[in-house]
Design a protein around this motif. Structure first.
Motif, PDB file in Angstrom:
ATOM      1  N   ASN A   1       0.822  -1.208   0.000  1.00  0.00           N
ATOM      2  CA  ASN A   1       0.000   0.000   0.000  1.00  0.00           C
ATOM      3  C   ASN A   1       0.857   1.260   0.000  1.00  0.00           C
ATOM      4  N   ALA A   2       1.897   1.248  -0.838  1.00  0.00           N
ATOM      5  CA  ALA A   2       2.815   2.378  -0.967  1.00  0.00           C
ATOM      6  C   ALA A   2       3.399   2.355  -2.379  1.00  0.00           C
ATOM      7  N   PRO A   3       3.878   3.499  -2.851  1.00  0.00           N
ATOM      8  CA  PRO A   3       4.522   3.514  -4.166  1.00  0.00           C
ATOM      9  C   PRO A   3       5.740   2.589  -4.195  1.00  0.00           C
ATOM     10  N   LEU A   4       5.903   1.871  -5.304  1.00  0.00           N
ATOM     11  CA  LEU A   4       7.016   0.930  -5.448  1.00  0.00           C
ATOM     12  C   LEU A   4       7.700   1.120  -6.792  1.00  0.00           C
ATOM     13  N   THR A   5       9.019   0.928  -6.802  1.00  0.00           N
ATOM     14  CA  THR A   5       9.779   0.908  -8.047  1.00  0.00           C
ATOM     15  C   THR A   5       9.950  -0.548  -8.479  1.00  0.00           C
ATOM     16  N   SER A   6      10.408  -0.735  -9.704  1.00  0.00           N
ATOM     17  CA  SER A   6      10.626  -2.108 -10.181  1.00  0.00           C
ATOM     18  C   SER A   6      11.702  -2.804  -9.356  1.00  0.00           C
ATOM     19  N   ALA A   7      12.724  -2.071  -8.907  1.00  0.00           N
ATOM     20  CA  ALA A   7      13.773  -2.678  -8.070  1.00  0.00           C
ATOM     21  C   ALA A   7      13.199  -3.137  -6.730  1.00  0.00           C
ATOM     22  N   GLN A   8      12.318  -2.341  -6.140  1.00  0.00           N
ATOM     23  CA  GLN A   8      11.687  -2.721  -4.875  1.00  0.00           C
ATOM     24  C   GLN A   8      10.808  -3.953  -5.062  1.00  0.00           C
ATOM     25  N   ILE A   9      10.115  -4.015  -6.187  1.00  0.00           N
ATOM     26  CA  ILE A   9       9.274  -5.181  -6.473  1.00  0.00           C
ATOM     27  C   ILE A   9      10.147  -6.420  -6.602  1.00  0.00           C
ATOM     28  N   GLY A  10      11.283  -6.289  -7.276  1.00  0.00           N
ATOM     29  CA  GLY A  10      12.203  -7.407  -7.411  1.00  0.00           C
ATOM     30  C   GLY A  10      12.640  -7.958  -6.067  1.00  0.00           C
TER      31      GLY A  10
ATOM     32  N   MET B   1       8.932   9.877  -9.175  1.00  0.00           N
ATOM     33  CA  MET B   1      10.259   9.405  -9.560  1.00  0.00           C
ATOM     34  C   MET B   1      11.122   9.404  -8.307  1.00  0.00           C
ATOM     35  N   VAL B   2      12.046   8.452  -8.249  1.00  0.00           N
ATOM     36  CA  VAL B   2      12.948   8.369  -7.110  1.00  0.00           C
ATOM     37  C   VAL B   2      14.336   8.024  -7.645  1.00  0.00           C
ATOM     38  N   GLN B   3      15.357   8.621  -7.031  1.00  0.00           N
ATOM     39  CA  GLN B   3      16.715   8.326  -7.455  1.00  0.00           C
ATOM     40  C   GLN B   3      17.199   7.048  -6.793  1.00  0.00           C
ATOM     41  N   GLU B   4      17.688   6.132  -7.609  1.00  0.00           N
ATOM     42  CA  GLU B   4      18.256   4.875  -7.119  1.00  0.00           C
ATOM     43  C   GLU B   4      19.660   4.778  -7.683  1.00  0.00           C
ATOM     44  N   GLY B   5      20.641   5.091  -6.865  1.00  0.00           N
ATOM     45  CA  GLY B   5      22.019   5.114  -7.344  1.00  0.00           C
ATOM     46  C   GLY B   5      22.223   6.271  -8.294  1.00  0.00           C
ATOM     47  N   SER B   6      22.666   5.971  -9.505  1.00  0.00           N
ATOM     48  CA  SER B   6      22.951   7.032 -10.470  1.00  0.00           C
ATOM     49  C   SER B   6      21.828   7.255 -11.478  1.00  0.00           C
TER      50      SER B   6
ATOM     51  N   SER C   1      14.117   6.139 -11.154  1.00  0.00           N
ATOM     52  CA  SER C   1      13.134   5.092 -11.422  1.00  0.00           C
ATOM     53  C   SER C   1      11.735   5.629 -11.178  1.00  0.00           C
ATOM     54  N   ARG C   2      10.804   5.156 -11.990  1.00  0.00           N
ATOM     55  CA  ARG C   2       9.400   5.524 -11.781  1.00  0.00           C
ATOM     56  C   ARG C   2       8.856   4.764 -10.585  1.00  0.00           C
ATOM     57  N   GLN C   3       7.999   5.416  -9.836  1.00  0.00           N
ATOM     58  CA  GLN C   3       7.277   4.767  -8.749  1.00  0.00           C
ATOM     59  C   GLN C   3       5.856   4.514  -9.223  1.00  0.00           C
ATOM     60  N   PHE C   4       5.364   3.334  -8.940  1.00  0.00           N
ATOM     61  CA  PHE C   4       4.006   2.953  -9.318  1.00  0.00           C
ATOM     62  C   PHE C   4       3.159   2.779  -8.064  1.00  0.00           C
ATOM     63  N   LEU C   5       1.880   3.073  -8.197  1.00  0.00           N
ATOM     64  CA  LEU C   5       0.927   2.892  -7.110  1.00  0.00           C
ATOM     65  C   LEU C   5      -0.335   2.294  -7.695  1.00  0.00           C
ATOM     66  N   HIS C   6      -0.988   1.417  -6.929  1.00  0.00           N
ATOM     67  CA  HIS C   6      -2.224   0.814  -7.432  1.00  0.00           C
ATOM     68  C   HIS C   6      -3.304   1.866  -7.560  1.00  0.00           C
ATOM     69  N   SER C   7      -4.147   1.692  -8.552  1.00  0.00           N
ATOM     70  CA  SER C   7      -5.273   2.585  -8.788  1.00  0.00           C
ATOM     71  C   SER C   7      -6.505   1.998  -8.120  1.00  0.00           C
ATOM     72  N   CYS C   8      -7.332   2.820  -7.617  1.00  0.00           N
ATOM     73  CA  CYS C   8      -8.538   2.356  -6.917  1.00  0.00           C
ATOM     74  C   CYS C   8      -9.701   2.312  -7.908  1.00  0.00           C
ATOM     75  N   ILE C   9      -9.570   1.470  -8.920  1.00  0.00           N
ATOM     76  CA  ILE C   9     -10.622   1.377  -9.917  1.00  0.00           C
ATOM     77  C   ILE C   9     -11.458   0.120  -9.749  1.00  0.00           C
ATOM     78  N   ILE C  10     -10.983  -0.769  -8.907  1.00  0.00           N
ATOM     79  CA  ILE C  10     -11.719  -2.006  -8.661  1.00  0.00           C
ATOM     80  C   ILE C  10     -12.731  -1.734  -7.556  1.00  0.00           C
ATOM     81  N   PHE C  11     -13.781  -2.465  -7.515  1.00  0.00           N
ATOM     82  CA  PHE C  11     -14.818  -2.246  -6.531  1.00  0.00           C
ATOM     83  C   PHE C  11     -14.392  -2.768  -5.167  1.00  0.00           C
ATOM     84  N   THR C  12     -13.395  -2.110  -4.585  1.00  0.00           N
ATOM     85  CA  THR C  12     -12.907  -2.433  -3.260  1.00  0.00           C
ATOM     86  C   THR C  12     -12.684  -1.133  -2.510  1.00  0.00           C
TER      87      THR C  12
END
Length: 82
Positions: free
Chosen positions: A21-30, A61-66, A69-80
């Motif tokens: 439930n927070a913004p994540l980069t692809s590296a964080q997901i990995g 956007m967040v700096q990771e090293g040099s 990276s884009r940060q992604f967050l889930h969209s609240c488009i589902i009926f939840t």
């Protein structure tokens, strides 16, 4: 209204976003999905697919090293409750 089905892998990735439930980069997901064999390229393709389907949005956007990276967050488009 358009509906989009999620593959099993996309569902698993979305579960990571919903759990964190927070913004994540692809590296964080990995790191969070270290029990999978997902390559960085595969994660990137899944993120693009989920963004195109409307499940994710780029929220910063967040700096990771040099590089930045884009940060992604889930969209609240589902009926939840977000």
């Amino acid at each position: 209204m358009s509906t989009h089905a999620l593959s099993n892998t996309e569902q698993r990735l979305m579960n990571i976003f919903w759990k964190e439930n927070a913004p994540l980069t692809s590296a964080q997901i990995g790191k969070l999905a270290s029990d999978t064999n997902w390559s960085a390229n595969y994660i990137h393709k899944m993120l693009q697919s989920l963004q195109k389907k409307g499940f994710l949005t780029v929220c910063g956007m967040v700096q990771e090293g040099s590089h930045y990276s884009r940060q992604f967050l889930h969209s609240c488009i589902i009926f939840t409750t977000c």
